[in-house]
Design an enzyme around this catalytic site. Structure first.
Site, PDB file in Angstrom:
ATOM      1  N   ASN A  93      -2.664  -1.808 -10.015  1.00  0.00           N
ATOM      2  CA  ASN A  93      -3.158  -1.127  -8.824  1.00  0.00           C
ATOM      3  C   ASN A  93      -4.202  -1.935  -8.055  1.00  0.00           C
ATOM      4  OD1 ASN A  93      -3.596   1.300  -7.076  1.00  0.00           O
ATOM      5  ND2 ASN A  93      -5.655   1.037  -7.898  1.00  0.00           N
TER       6      ASN A  93
ATOM      7  N   ASP B  88      -4.176   6.388  -2.976  1.00  0.00           N
ATOM      8  CA  ASP B  88      -3.808   4.977  -3.120  1.00  0.00           C
ATOM      9  C   ASP B  88      -5.006   4.178  -3.666  1.00  0.00           C
ATOM     10  OD1 ASP B  88      -2.525   2.552  -2.978  1.00  0.00           O
ATOM     11  OD2 ASP B  88      -2.103   2.635  -0.834  1.00  0.00           O
TER      12      ASP B  88
ATOM     13  N   ASP C  94      -7.529  -2.997  -3.524  1.00  0.00           N
ATOM     14  CA  ASP C  94      -6.304  -2.228  -3.754  1.00  0.00           C
ATOM     15  C   ASP C  94      -5.078  -3.025  -3.310  1.00  0.00           C
ATOM     16  OD1 ASP C  94      -5.161   0.420  -4.508  1.00  0.00           O
ATOM     17  OD2 ASP C  94      -4.379   0.268  -2.470  1.00  0.00           O
TER      18      ASP C  94
ATOM     19  N   ASP D  77      -1.619  -4.162  -2.003  1.00  0.00           N
ATOM     20  CA  ASP D  77      -0.732  -3.598  -0.988  1.00  0.00           C
ATOM     21  C   ASP D  77       0.728  -3.902  -1.342  1.00  0.00           C
ATOM     22  OD1 ASP D  77       0.678  -2.821   1.213  1.00  0.00           O
ATOM     23  OD2 ASP D  77      -0.582  -3.874   2.678  1.00  0.00           O
TER      24      ASP D  77
ATOM     25  N   ASP E 263      -0.433   1.703 -15.916  1.00  0.00           N
ATOM     26  CA  ASP E 263      -1.719   2.286 -15.543  1.00  0.00           C
ATOM     27  C   ASP E 263      -1.687   2.852 -14.126  1.00  0.00           C
ATOM     28  OD1 ASP E 263      -4.617   2.584 -16.158  1.00  0.00           O
ATOM     29  OD2 ASP E 263      -4.836   1.292 -14.401  1.00  0.00           O
TER      30      ASP E 263
ATOM     31  N   GLU F 250       0.930   6.471 -16.730  1.00  0.00           N
ATOM     32  CA  GLU F 250      -0.253   7.327 -16.656  1.00  0.00           C
ATOM     33  C   GLU F 250      -0.322   7.923 -15.257  1.00  0.00           C
ATOM     34  OE1 GLU F 250      -5.092   7.158 -16.426  1.00  0.00           O
ATOM     35  OE2 GLU F 250      -3.814   5.623 -15.578  1.00  0.00           O
TER      36      GLU F 250
HETATM   37 CA    CA Z   1      -3.230   1.692  -4.881  1.00  0.00          CA
END
Ligand code: CA
Length: 484
Positions: free
Chosen positions: A103, A193, A199, A201, A230, A260
């Site tokens: 992520n 998100d 984060d 993309d 995850d 998860e």
């Molecule tokens: Ca994200």
């Protein structure tokens, strides 16, 4: 085969870089016990170097090989030790699950100047003010690795947002100009998100290509048999279907994955299974919360209905059930610990009924010294019983008492469980297949119950506890196997 997963870490393990070696030494013991799959913590270098639990990912290609972030080894050891521990588990016939954290990334090597807007913490679809110039840690060049395995370098265009502006020194969720949060994520806080760090993309083709390239490299080099994924409620729901399919072509052809998706709403989990093409199992978070609630409000709970409305009931083939994990343990973000007194009961429900994929927590099997948590009594025996004795369809012996549950796992090696969240309980069991047998209580082996020629006997349980009865001869076999 009765599968039992084990999560082989808790949050507060010693920072001695020895977990991989400990696991190698423990592999045979785990196999004897009946563990069939081990979930290892994230194996790549985090922003916290030798102290990072693994979720603050810095470099997915550094499995404890390069002196980055102040350390060659990760919290758990070196790359060689990691690969050795996987081999040790394979030698014992145990499959290995890798923890995949895609992520976000943290600890960029250089800053970049770009433009971003402040996003509200509780509604990430809302901006505060206009886009402005920011300086962010989004440039990853991995100088210590020096292009080994991959020459891909990350920059701000590969991320949707971050949470720190070097210009003003403030921590705040920032979304980059020209970017939108993915619309295929959880709608918690408006849009979930973003969690932390930079984060990733997933709408950028070269990012997806790189994550495929990395996955192939990792799957080949490690030989893992499956994945724990995850934070999937913060990752585009389309991504993993393709990624997992591709990974099956490499390494040990990993078939197994459990995601998860942290939500107490079973409907949301069932929907995600549909959206992701049932390409993975999900942890049964609703069941975890149910167990936690019973443990803090026994009086108002109904032990006969523990599984009602959980993922284990709605999607039994796709539910990975657990009592606690590294996030729910004391001191952690999702703290919702299943109280100690109820832990043995929770594990009989997970291990000795009909759940397909129970996951045992390291902190429950071995204790958590940081918080003075002792190992759950008899957990090792329960895992062994699941592997070696449990078969047949569960027969329930419930009655009008909500504070008691009792069941029989019939077959050549019958198992009888009676649990109480109230006072001392007793239940008469009547089953011809159990005629003239001597059962032993695994807590107190001197306590025996002998059935008559009709297979009738009264089985009992102390207050707020659980008793597991197995045949006397099976008890002897078990003790011999566990003491080997
Ligand atoms: Ca994200």
């Amino acid at each position: 085969m009765n599968e039992t997963l084990m999560q082989y870490f808790e949050w507060y393990l010693d920072e001695n870089h020895e977990l991989w070696n400990d696991l190698s030494r423990d592999a045979e013991h785990l196999a004897h016990m009946g563990v069939t799959m081990v979930w290892m913590p994230p194996a790549y270098k985090g922003n916290g170097g030798g102290y990072d639990v693994g979720y603050g990912v810095y470099d997915h290609y550094d499995l404890g090989e390069f002196c980055s972030k102040g350390s060659v080894e990760t919290k758990y050891g070196s790359k060689e030790e990691y690969l050795e521990s996987i081999k040790a588990l394979h030698t014992q016939g145990i499959r290995v699950l890798a923890d995949i954290v895609l992520n976000h990334m943290m600890g960029g090597d250089q800053t970049e100047h770009t433009r971003a807007v402040n996003v509200q913490g509780h509604n990430r679809m809302q901006h505060d003010g206009d886009y402005y110039d920011v300086q962010v840690w989004t440039r990853f060049t991995f100088p210590e690795r020096n292009n080994k395995y991959s020459d891909f370098e990350w920059n701000a265009s590969h991320f949707t947002g971050t949470d720190f502006d070097q210009n003003n020194g403030q921590n705040h969720i920032l979304k980059f100009e020209g970017k939108e949060w993915s619309d295929r994520v959880s709608n918690e806080q408006g849009n979930f998100d973003y969690i932390m760090g930079n984060d990733i993309d997933f709408s950028v083709p070269e990012v997806v290509e790189e994550l495929y390239r990395w996955g192939i490299w990792y799957t080949d080099i490690s030989g893992v048999d499956g994945f724990r994924l995850d934070a999937i409620k913060s990752i585009d729901a389309r991504f993993y279907l393709g990624w997992l399919k591709k990974m099956k072509e490499y390494g040990n052809h990993p078939e197994f994955a459990v995601g998860e998706y942290w939500s107490a709403d079973t409907n949301e989990l069932v929907q995600y299974l549909k959206d992701s093409g049932h390409c993975m199992l999900l942890f049964d978070v609703p069941l975890h919360y149910r167990l936690s609630q019973i443990s803090t409000n026994a009086q108002g709970s109904d032990l006969r209905k523990v599984f009602d409305g959980t993922l284990a009931q709605r999607e039994p083939e796709y539910a990975c059930v657990f009592s606690d994990n590294h996030d729910t343990q004391p001191g952690q973000a999702l703290y919702s610990w299943v109280d100690d007194w109820f832990k043995p009961i929770s594990y009989t429900l997970l291990l000795l009924r009909d759940c397909k994929y129970p996951c045992v927590f390291y902190g429950d099997l071995y204790g958590i010294p940081h918080d003075q948590k002792q190992p759950v009594p008899n957990l090792e025996k329960m895992i062994w019983i699941r592997k070696n004795l449990l078969s047949g369809d569960i027969v329930d012996f419930n009655d009008d008492d909500p504070h008691k549950t009792c069941w029989l796992a019939p077959g050549e090696h019958p198992v009888i469980v009676i649990a109480s969240i109230g006072d001392w309980k007793s239940r008469r069991i009547d089953d011809l297949s159990l005629a003239n047998r001597t059962f032993v209580d695994i807590n107190w082996p001197d306590h025996k119950v002998v059935t008559d020629e009709n297979g009738t006997a009264d089985f009992t349980c102390p207050e707020g506890n659980v008793t597991v009865y197995i045949l006397e001869e099976d008890y002897r076999t078990m003790m011999k196997a566990l003491n080997e």
